[in-house]
Design an enzyme around this catalytic site. Sequence first.
Site, PDB file in Angstrom:
ATOM      1  N   GLU B  50      34.802-115.292  50.509  1.00 49.21           N
ATOM      2  CA  GLU B  50      35.240-114.591  51.722  1.00 49.21           C
ATOM      3  C   GLU B  50      36.545-113.829  51.522  1.00 49.21           C
ATOM      4  O   GLU B  50      36.792-112.815  52.169  1.00 49.21           O
ATOM      5  CB  GLU B  50      35.394-115.553  52.897  1.00 49.21           C
ATOM      6  CG  GLU B  50      34.080-116.098  53.430  1.00 49.21           C
ATOM      7  CD  GLU B  50      33.696-117.419  52.788  1.00 49.21           C
ATOM      8  OE1 GLU B  50      34.297-117.769  51.743  1.00 49.21           O
ATOM      9  OE2 GLU B  50      32.802-118.100  53.322  1.00 49.21           O
ATOM     10  N   PHE B 112      33.110-130.493  63.218  1.00 48.39           N
ATOM     11  CA  PHE B 112      32.808-130.120  61.843  1.00 48.39           C
ATOM     12  C   PHE B 112      33.066-128.623  61.650  1.00 48.39           C
ATOM     13  O   PHE B 112      32.597-127.800  62.424  1.00 48.39           O
ATOM     14  CB  PHE B 112      31.352-130.460  61.512  1.00 48.39           C
ATOM     15  CG  PHE B 112      30.956-130.031  60.130  1.00 48.39           C
ATOM     16  CD1 PHE B 112      31.559-130.589  59.006  1.00 48.39           C
ATOM     17  CD2 PHE B 112      30.001-129.039  59.938  1.00 48.39           C
ATOM     18  CE1 PHE B 112      31.211-130.175  57.733  1.00 48.39           C
ATOM     19  CE2 PHE B 112      29.643-128.621  58.669  1.00 48.39           C
ATOM     20  CZ  PHE B 112      30.254-129.189  57.552  1.00 48.39           C
ATOM     21  N   GLN B 113      33.836-128.302  60.624  1.00 45.89           N
ATOM     22  CA  GLN B 113      34.188-126.917  60.285  1.00 45.89           C
ATOM     23  C   GLN B 113      34.913-126.193  61.416  1.00 45.89           C
ATOM     24  O   GLN B 113      34.786-124.992  61.586  1.00 45.89           O
ATOM     25  CB  GLN B 113      32.965-126.131  59.817  1.00 45.89           C
ATOM     26  CG  GLN B 113      32.414-126.699  58.513  1.00 45.89           C
ATOM     27  CD  GLN B 113      31.464-125.778  57.799  1.00 45.89           C
ATOM     28  OE1 GLN B 113      30.718-125.032  58.422  1.00 45.89           O
ATOM     29  NE2 GLN B 113      31.487-125.826  56.470  1.00 45.89           N
ATOM     30  N   LYS B 162      29.781-120.316  68.571  1.00 48.49           N
ATOM     31  CA  LYS B 162      28.332-120.301  68.341  1.00 48.49           C
ATOM     32  C   LYS B 162      27.524-120.280  69.645  1.00 48.49           C
ATOM     33  O   LYS B 162      26.526-119.578  69.747  1.00 48.49           O
ATOM     34  CB  LYS B 162      27.983-121.545  67.505  1.00 48.49           C
ATOM     35  CG  LYS B 162      26.571-121.601  66.987  1.00 48.49           C
ATOM     36  CD  LYS B 162      26.416-122.865  66.136  1.00 48.49           C
ATOM     37  CE  LYS B 162      24.961-123.228  65.926  1.00 48.49           C
ATOM     38  NZ  LYS B 162      24.364-122.519  64.791  1.00 48.49           N
ATOM     39  N   MET B 479      54.063-109.574  34.622  1.00 49.17           N
ATOM     40  CA  MET B 479      55.221-109.243  35.446  1.00 49.17           C
ATOM     41  C   MET B 479      56.190-110.416  35.546  1.00 49.17           C
ATOM     42  O   MET B 479      57.403-110.243  35.492  1.00 49.17           O
ATOM     43  CB  MET B 479      54.759-108.802  36.838  1.00 49.17           C
ATOM     44  CG  MET B 479      55.874-108.304  37.723  1.00 49.17           C
ATOM     45  SD  MET B 479      56.773-106.938  36.961  1.00 49.17           S
ATOM     46  CE  MET B 479      55.986-105.530  37.726  1.00 49.17           C
TER      47      MET B 479
HETATM   48  C1  LIG Z   1      48.088-114.529  44.516  1.00 44.06           C
HETATM   49  C2  LIG Z   1      49.338-114.322  43.751  1.00 44.06           C
HETATM   50  N1  LIG Z   1      49.861-115.323  43.019  1.00 44.06           N
HETATM   51  C3  LIG Z   1      50.995-115.136  42.309  1.00 44.06           C
HETATM   52  C4  LIG Z   1      51.639-113.934  42.317  1.00 44.06           C
HETATM   53  C5  LIG Z   1      52.924-113.736  41.526  1.00 44.06           C
HETATM   54  N2  LIG Z   1      52.722-112.729  40.475  1.00 44.06           N
HETATM   55  C6  LIG Z   1      53.082-111.438  40.622  1.00 44.06           C
HETATM   56  S1  LIG Z   1      52.709-110.508  39.308  1.00 44.06           S
HETATM   57  C7  LIG Z   1      52.077-111.821  38.466  1.00 44.06           C
HETATM   58  C8  LIG Z   1      51.537-111.669  37.098  1.00 44.06           C
HETATM   59  C9  LIG Z   1      50.286-110.901  37.064  1.00 44.06           C
HETATM   60  O1  LIG Z   1      49.720-111.016  35.786  1.00 44.06           O
HETATM   61  P1  LIG Z   1      48.476-110.152  35.352  1.00 44.06           P
HETATM   62  O2  LIG Z   1      47.445-110.164  36.420  1.00 44.06           O
HETATM   63  O3  LIG Z   1      48.021-110.577  34.018  1.00 44.06           O
HETATM   64  O4  LIG Z   1      49.048-108.676  35.316  1.00 44.06           O
HETATM   65  P2  LIG Z   1      50.230-108.054  34.410  1.00 44.06           P
HETATM   66  O5  LIG Z   1      51.517-108.267  35.122  1.00 44.06           O
HETATM   67  O6  LIG Z   1      50.199-108.771  33.084  1.00 44.06           O
HETATM   68  O7  LIG Z   1      49.883-106.615  34.303  1.00 44.06           O
HETATM   69  C10 LIG Z   1      52.179-112.980  39.243  1.00 44.06           C
HETATM   70  C11 LIG Z   1      51.757-114.315  38.805  1.00 44.06           C
HETATM   71  C12 LIG Z   1      51.070-112.921  43.113  1.00 44.06           C
HETATM   72  N3  LIG Z   1      51.631-111.715  43.226  1.00 44.06           N
HETATM   73  N4  LIG Z   1      49.919-113.132  43.804  1.00 44.06           N
END
Ligand SMILES: Cc1ncc(C[n+]2csc(CCOP(=O)(O)OP(=O)(O)O)c2C)c(N)n1
Lengths: 163, 566
Positions: B50, B112-113, B162, B479
């Site tokens: 979802e 439930f749910q 529902k 990042m």
């Molecule tokens: C759902 C979620 N969890 C954690 C983060 C924190 N976060 C921001 S950028 C990043 C790294 C992303 O890594 P990747 O998808 O491999 O992309 P890259 O930066 O290597 O291009 C994280 C963990 C986020 N933005 N969203």
Amino acid sequence: MQHTISVLVENEFGVLSRVASLFSGRGFNIDSLTVAPTNDEGLSRMTIVTRGDDQILEQINKQLNKLIDVLKVLDFSDGSAIEREMALIKVTAEDESRAEVLRIVDIFRAKIIDVTPKSYTIEATGNPLKIDAILDLLRPLGLKELVRTGAVAIGRGAKGWKG
Amino acid sequence: MRMNGARIMLECLKKEGVDTVFGYPGGTVINIYDELFSFKEIRHILPRHEQAGTHAADGYARATGKVGVALATSGPGATNTVTGIATAYMDSIPMVIITGQVPTPLIGNDAFQEVDIIGITRPCTKHSFLIRDVKDVASIMKKAFFIARTGRPGPVLVDFPKDIQVAQTEFVYPETVEIRSYKPNLEGHPRQVEKAFKMILESRRPVLYVGGGVVLGDAAEQLTVLARKLSVPVTTTLMGLGSFPGDDSLSLGMLGMHGSYYANMAMTHSDLIIAVGSRFDDRVTGKLATFAPHARIIHVDIDPTSIKKNVRVDLPIVGDVKDVLTKMIKQADKAKEKVTEFVASLNPWQEEITGWKMKHPLSYKNSSTIIKPQFVIQKLRELSDDDAIIATDVGQHQMWTAQFFQFNRPRTLLTSGGLGTMGYGLPAAMGAQAAFPGRQVITICGDGGVQMNIQEMATLVQNKLPVKIVILNNNFLGMVRQWQELFFDKRYSQTCMELPIDFVKLADAYGAKGFSTSKPGDVEKVIKQAFKENGPVIMEFKIAREEKVIPMVPAGASLNEMVLNA
Ligand SMILES: Cc1ncc(C[n+]2csc(CCOP(=O)(O)OP(=O)(O)O)c2C)c(N)n1
């Protein structure tokens, strides 16, 4: 600075929680909040006493206006309103303090609404500052219980605010 | 005609012009699905989660400008939509989310749910409704769509018990909608616009600082006309990319944390910032105390709460950006001579900006042995169609895309700006492709984020949605690793994805095509091959693992305190 804000809202499901969660979610303070239906069945009026600098108050006003169910927001900060609050106060009243309590009640034009050999219950109405003042005098005599309604406010003058 | 609530809901969607719904069945929406079984006017796409369904509806909305629609069952179905809703809310995306709910007599009983999804989503929806009477289904749906798309757009949730889906009533769709407490202000005040125009003519170092509001308000054309008439340089936020042609000489590209040197310098030295549909987010302003110290600020936004929230504003204009920009263009047309003088007076400012552009252009060191991510982005731009839609995930690859793709058209970049939701890219691309089967839709992801909704490969293949998936694989949560390198002494705590994934096999498992390369010389070939495929494709590029996104304004620093060298 303390501000009193009146908010006219649609009587819709969940409207109180929308307003309350707006304040908590954005870190705005609520000193008091009252809400009750108005003359127009579909509307309720909230009176919120809050605090903050000009920028925060501007945000509070705008954010309230942004809620879909909010019809009008009026900020009464500039003394343009009459404010009233009611307090129900249970104080210890035994022997010599009974007369003292009665004197204070009299001075503040409050009412005794319940009596026991050991206590008086007082109904006081007035500007919130007046309520603070009577409490200051009663506190040394032994305050057993206190319930305040929070302020309600209405604009001065002939002009009415529909709802 | 008398019909049940579930059917009325579908008729309402049809009336609203909805052609596609992203939904997932379950106990409390089974009646809606039963009606859907014979309701052929609406295409239903079944995602594999979802959250992805909600992102797909969001991607559909961003690409088309229409309201995206997602459907989920109560309880876990509803909670799975929350990230998608919050993502849309932060970027002001018009969406209607319909959740099933337990029958009204059971609400509040921990049935439930059962979950209080209205309570859970209250802070991340523009508004929400609980339908409590079958007679209200049509009017609530009408209001939901109206609220979602007007004013500052946003997601609206409709919780649909529902028993109401089964109850019968006469279906009448309201012709008009009237909400006395909701009157979005669409017209900019003419006198404010006049004043703004005067301020512009008085300025000598103006900058147009443009945000997602211009894209959402379909005002890119007006913005471009105005900027060119007045020769005012334009910088955009991440969300504003595409609202002004990136290849125009007046374009400064993106500003802020990973913005260009010249955009950030222009902001810092400007004497007049004209903010249009942007909100002075902290990723844009850097340290507030030193933000644009010499500038007066005009702020045009449809949402009064955006104005003066973070920065002082000298001239606020509340209104629809398209209306305000159109009025400004008229002002400019009325004052041709003054405008000519003004344009000439900007020469020193343009020269200064050109100087900054030459001093520190956006650049990177290419390599013949290892794939540089920026090189892949440039190749993608070069080899993709003009009107290709790019959905990014969140991380380094997102910033490289923003920096190097040069977006020239609005609604061609779909990216989670406000919430920064990893896992957004693939499902958002899916939604866009569903809306535009004939256009090229590409998602650019990291190896981390792509795995957050990788299950949607199945949806792509099943529905013949030929999304091209680019994975810039650095085997890192890049990042975060970059921050650890710069600010935490290279202590790479939990950012190395130890297990290398075979993305080619993975594509194969879903019945899609997969390509992978680590050679710079093969990049072009892989992209070309992938673009030739009729179905979804994964292109994996194994990139320089510790490449950084540069320039960078460290969090809390001023815009002119950029890290410029890798
Ligand atoms: C759902 C979620 N969890 C954690 C983060 C924190 N976060 C921001 S950028 C990043 C790294 C992303 O890594 P990747 O998808 O491999 O992309 P890259 O930066 O290597 O291009 C994280 C963990 C986020 N933005 N969203």
